[in-house]
Design a protein around this motif. Structure first.
Motif, PDB file in Angstrom:
ATOM      1  N   ALA A 146       4.298  -9.694  16.563  1.00 23.74           N
ATOM      2  CA  ALA A 146       3.915  -8.856  15.421  1.00 23.74           C
ATOM      3  C   ALA A 146       3.296  -7.546  15.894  1.00 23.74           C
ATOM      4  N   LEU A 147       2.469  -7.616  16.930  1.00 22.64           N
ATOM      5  CA  LEU A 147       1.871  -6.399  17.479  1.00 22.64           C
ATOM      6  C   LEU A 147       2.928  -5.501  18.108  1.00 22.64           C
ATOM      7  N   GLN A 148       3.924  -6.096  18.731  1.00 21.54           N
ATOM      8  CA  GLN A 148       5.004  -5.311  19.329  1.00 21.54           C
ATOM      9  C   GLN A 148       5.807  -4.589  18.252  1.00 21.54           C
ATOM     10  N   ARG A 149       6.085  -5.291  17.145  1.00 17.87           N
ATOM     11  CA  ARG A 149       6.822  -4.654  16.043  1.00 17.87           C
ATOM     12  C   ARG A 149       6.029  -3.485  15.472  1.00 17.87           C
ATOM     13  N   TYR A 150       4.720  -3.686  15.350  1.00 12.29           N
ATOM     14  CA  TYR A 150       3.888  -2.586  14.844  1.00 12.29           C
ATOM     15  C   TYR A 150       3.903  -1.406  15.808  1.00 12.29           C
ATOM     16  N   ALA A 151       3.747  -1.682  17.098  1.00 15.61           N
ATOM     17  CA  ALA A 151       3.727  -0.610  18.095  1.00 15.61           C
ATOM     18  C   ALA A 151       5.036   0.170  18.082  1.00 15.61           C
ATOM     19  N   ASP A 152       6.147  -0.537  17.928  1.00 12.83           N
ATOM     20  CA  ASP A 152       7.450   0.134  17.878  1.00 12.83           C
ATOM     21  C   ASP A 152       7.540   1.039  16.648  1.00 12.83           C
ATOM     22  N   THR A 153       7.093   0.516  15.496  1.00 10.35           N
ATOM     23  CA  THR A 153       7.121   1.305  14.258  1.00 10.35           C
ATOM     24  C   THR A 153       6.197   2.512  14.368  1.00 10.35           C
ATOM     25  N   ARG A 154       5.023   2.293  14.899  1.00 12.36           N
ATOM     26  CA  ARG A 154       4.043   3.381  15.068  1.00 12.36           C
ATOM     27  C   ARG A 154       4.604   4.495  15.947  1.00 12.36           C
TER      28      ARG A 154
ATOM     29  N   LEU B   1       0.832  -1.198   0.000  1.00 12.49           N
ATOM     30  CA  LEU B   1       0.000   0.000   0.000  1.00 12.49           C
ATOM     31  C   LEU B   1       0.872   1.254   0.000  1.00 12.49           C
ATOM     32  N   PRO B   2       0.518   2.248  -0.818  1.00 10.76           N
ATOM     33  CA  PRO B   2       1.296   3.491  -0.820  1.00 10.76           C
ATOM     34  C   PRO B   2       1.231   4.161   0.547  1.00 10.76           C
ATOM     35  N   SER B   3       2.361   4.684   0.973  1.00  9.07           N
ATOM     36  CA  SER B   3       2.438   5.226   2.329  1.00  9.07           C
ATOM     37  C   SER B   3       3.477   6.329   2.371  1.00  9.07           C
ATOM     38  N   THR B   4       3.052   7.528   2.738  1.00  9.34           N
ATOM     39  CA  THR B   4       3.980   8.660   2.764  1.00  9.34           C
ATOM     40  C   THR B   4       4.971   8.573   3.916  1.00  9.34           C
ATOM     41  N   LYS B   5       4.562   7.950   5.012  1.00  9.96           N
ATOM     42  CA  LYS B   5       5.427   7.872   6.186  1.00  9.96           C
ATOM     43  C   LYS B   5       5.893   6.452   6.491  1.00  9.96           C
ATOM     44  N   GLY B   6       5.426   5.505   5.687  1.00  9.54           N
ATOM     45  CA  GLY B   6       5.828   4.128   5.912  1.00  9.54           C
ATOM     46  C   GLY B   6       5.001   3.390   6.942  1.00  9.54           C
ATOM     47  N   LEU B   7       3.977   4.050   7.481  1.00 13.18           N
ATOM     48  CA  LEU B   7       3.188   3.423   8.541  1.00 13.18           C
ATOM     49  C   LEU B   7       1.939   2.727   8.010  1.00 13.18           C
ATOM     50  N   ARG B   8       1.357   3.254   6.948  1.00 14.30           N
ATOM     51  CA  ARG B   8       0.069   2.730   6.466  1.00 14.30           C
ATOM     52  C   ARG B   8       0.158   1.249   6.115  1.00 14.30           C
ATOM     53  N   ALA B   9       1.168   0.880   5.361  1.00 14.35           N
ATOM     54  CA  ALA B   9       1.307  -0.520   4.968  1.00 14.35           C
ATOM     55  C   ALA B   9       1.488  -1.412   6.192  1.00 14.35           C
ATOM     56  N   ARG B  10       2.335  -0.992   7.120  1.00 18.85           N
ATOM     57  CA  ARG B  10       2.574  -1.785   8.331  1.00 18.85           C
ATOM     58  C   ARG B  10       1.296  -1.905   9.160  1.00 18.85           C
ATOM     59  N   THR B  11       0.513  -0.836   9.200  1.00 20.18           N
ATOM     60  CA  THR B  11      -0.735  -0.865   9.963  1.00 20.18           C
ATOM     61  C   THR B  11      -1.686  -1.923   9.425  1.00 20.18           C
ATOM     62  N   TYR B  12      -1.878  -1.935   8.105  1.00 21.82           N
ATOM     63  CA  TYR B  12      -2.869  -2.854   7.548  1.00 21.82           C
ATOM     64  C   TYR B  12      -2.361  -4.292   7.487  1.00 21.82           C
ATOM     65  N   VAL B  13      -1.087  -4.481   7.327  1.00 20.99           N
ATOM     66  CA  VAL B  13      -0.547  -5.843   7.418  1.00 20.99           C
ATOM     67  C   VAL B  13      -0.821  -6.408   8.810  1.00 20.99           C
ATOM     68  N   THR B  14      -0.567  -5.601   9.827  1.00 20.34           N
ATOM     69  CA  THR B  14      -0.767  -6.054  11.204  1.00 20.34           C
ATOM     70  C   THR B  14      -2.248  -6.221  11.522  1.00 20.34           C
ATOM     71  N   LEU B  15      -3.059  -5.272  11.090  1.00 26.41           N
ATOM     72  CA  LEU B  15      -4.498  -5.333  11.351  1.00 26.41           C
ATOM     73  C   LEU B  15      -5.122  -6.558  10.694  1.00 26.41           C
ATOM     74  N   PHE B  16      -4.866  -6.753   9.403  1.00 21.39           N
ATOM     75  CA  PHE B  16      -5.460  -7.887   8.699  1.00 21.39           C
ATOM     76  C   PHE B  16      -4.919  -9.213   9.242  1.00 21.39           C
ATOM     77  N   GLY B  17      -3.657  -9.214   9.607  1.00 19.41           N
ATOM     78  CA  GLY B  17      -3.082 -10.422  10.190  1.00 19.41           C
ATOM     79  C   GLY B  17      -3.733 -10.770  11.516  1.00 19.41           C
ATOM     80  N   LEU B  18      -3.993  -9.746  12.334  1.00 19.56           N
ATOM     81  CA  LEU B  18      -4.645  -9.973  13.624  1.00 19.56           C
ATOM     82  C   LEU B  18      -6.055 -10.524  13.428  1.00 19.56           C
ATOM     83  N   LEU B  19      -6.791  -9.973  12.482  1.00 21.33           N
ATOM     84  CA  LEU B  19      -8.144 -10.463  12.216  1.00 21.33           C
ATOM     85  C   LEU B  19      -8.114 -11.925  11.775  1.00 21.33           C
ATOM     86  N   ALA B  20      -7.123 -12.271  10.975  1.00 22.08           N
ATOM     87  CA  ALA B  20      -7.042 -13.633  10.442  1.00 22.08           C
ATOM     88  C   ALA B  20      -6.778 -14.666  11.528  1.00 22.08           C
ATOM     89  N   VAL B  21      -5.952 -14.317  12.511  1.00 26.56           N
ATOM     90  CA  VAL B  21      -5.569 -15.320  13.516  1.00 26.56           C
ATOM     91  C   VAL B  21      -6.434 -15.289  14.768  1.00 26.56           C
TER      92      VAL B  21
END
Length: 225
Positions: free
Chosen positions: A185-193, A120-140
């Motif tokens: 995975a959630l920890q990695r996202y939180a650190d990036t965020r 996903l296009p992302s100006t700050k690099g966070l959008r793609a990481r957010t949705y990868v983590t969000l969709f992954g969380l929903l899946a598991v």
């Protein structure tokens, strides 16, 4: 304000006090009372309730039945103070509710979804990481999308590996234990965020690149992309 509008406000206050959600109910019944006012009628009648419930004409029978049902419950309560009130009979708009069969994604489809989210296009690099983590969380986890988006940072215990889900479908809270890989995975996202957006006002765990909580509408739109 008419007498019926006053009665509706009292009815909604009672329902709210009992813990019922009012979002669709309040707007629907206010629309119905306005419909009666335009018709010049000061009390609920079965004829007008039926006429209002079957609008719009292209709606599904289940929608008509739901609309009439909310009026019927209000009418039952209102009749206690206004004997002129007509209570629409049960079964006046019969329908058989059919739950849509859920689509079960295969492991391969989930993997493809996460790969696409990472692009996903992302100006700050966070959008793609957010949705990868969000969709992954929903899946598991099997969580609903609004439950995941409603998570506050305090609801995500990355030490114990437990999520606290508040404001669930039935107004209760529950705990969701996480696998160690999901917690990581959630920890990695939180650190990036937190590195990307150091000062934000929202308490949300999943945030947009503007530092705001992601809405259900935006998340679904992104998923559809």
């Amino acid at each position: 304000m008419s007498e019926l509008q006053d009665a509706l406000q009292e009815y909604l206050a009672i329902r709210h006090g009992l813990g019922f959600e009012l979002r669709g109910l309040a707007s629907g019944l206010r629309n119905f009372v306005a419909f009666l006012n335009r018709a010049g009628v000061a009390h609920i009648t079965t004829e007008l309730a039926l006429r209002w419930a079957t609008q719009p004409a292209q709606a599904r029978p289940a929608t008509w039945a739901d609309r009439l049902g909310m009026v019927r419950r209000f009418a039952v309560w209102r009749r206690g103070s206004d004997p002129r009130t007509e209570v629409p009979p049960e079964g006046l708009l019969p329908h058989r509710y059919r739950r849509t069969a859920p689509y079960l994604y295969t492991d391969q489809e989930i993997e493809q979804l996460l790969v696409a989210a990472a692009r996903l296009p992302s100006t700050k690099g966070l959008r793609a990481r957010t949705y990868v983590t969000l969709f992954g969380l929903l899946a598991v986890s099997g969580m609903r999308i609004n439950e995941a988006l409603g998570l506050d940072r305090a609801d995500v215990d990355l030490v114990a590996g437990i999520l606290t889900i508040r404001r669930t479908k039935f107004g209760k809270s529950r705990l969701v234990p996480l696998h160690a890989s999901t917690t990581a995975a959630l920890q990695r996202y939180a650190d990036t965020r937190d590195r990307t957006l150091r000062a934000v006002a929202t308490r949300a765990f999943f945030i947009s690149e503007r530092g705001t909580r992601i809405t259900d509408c935006i998340a679904r739109y992104t998923f559809a992309q």
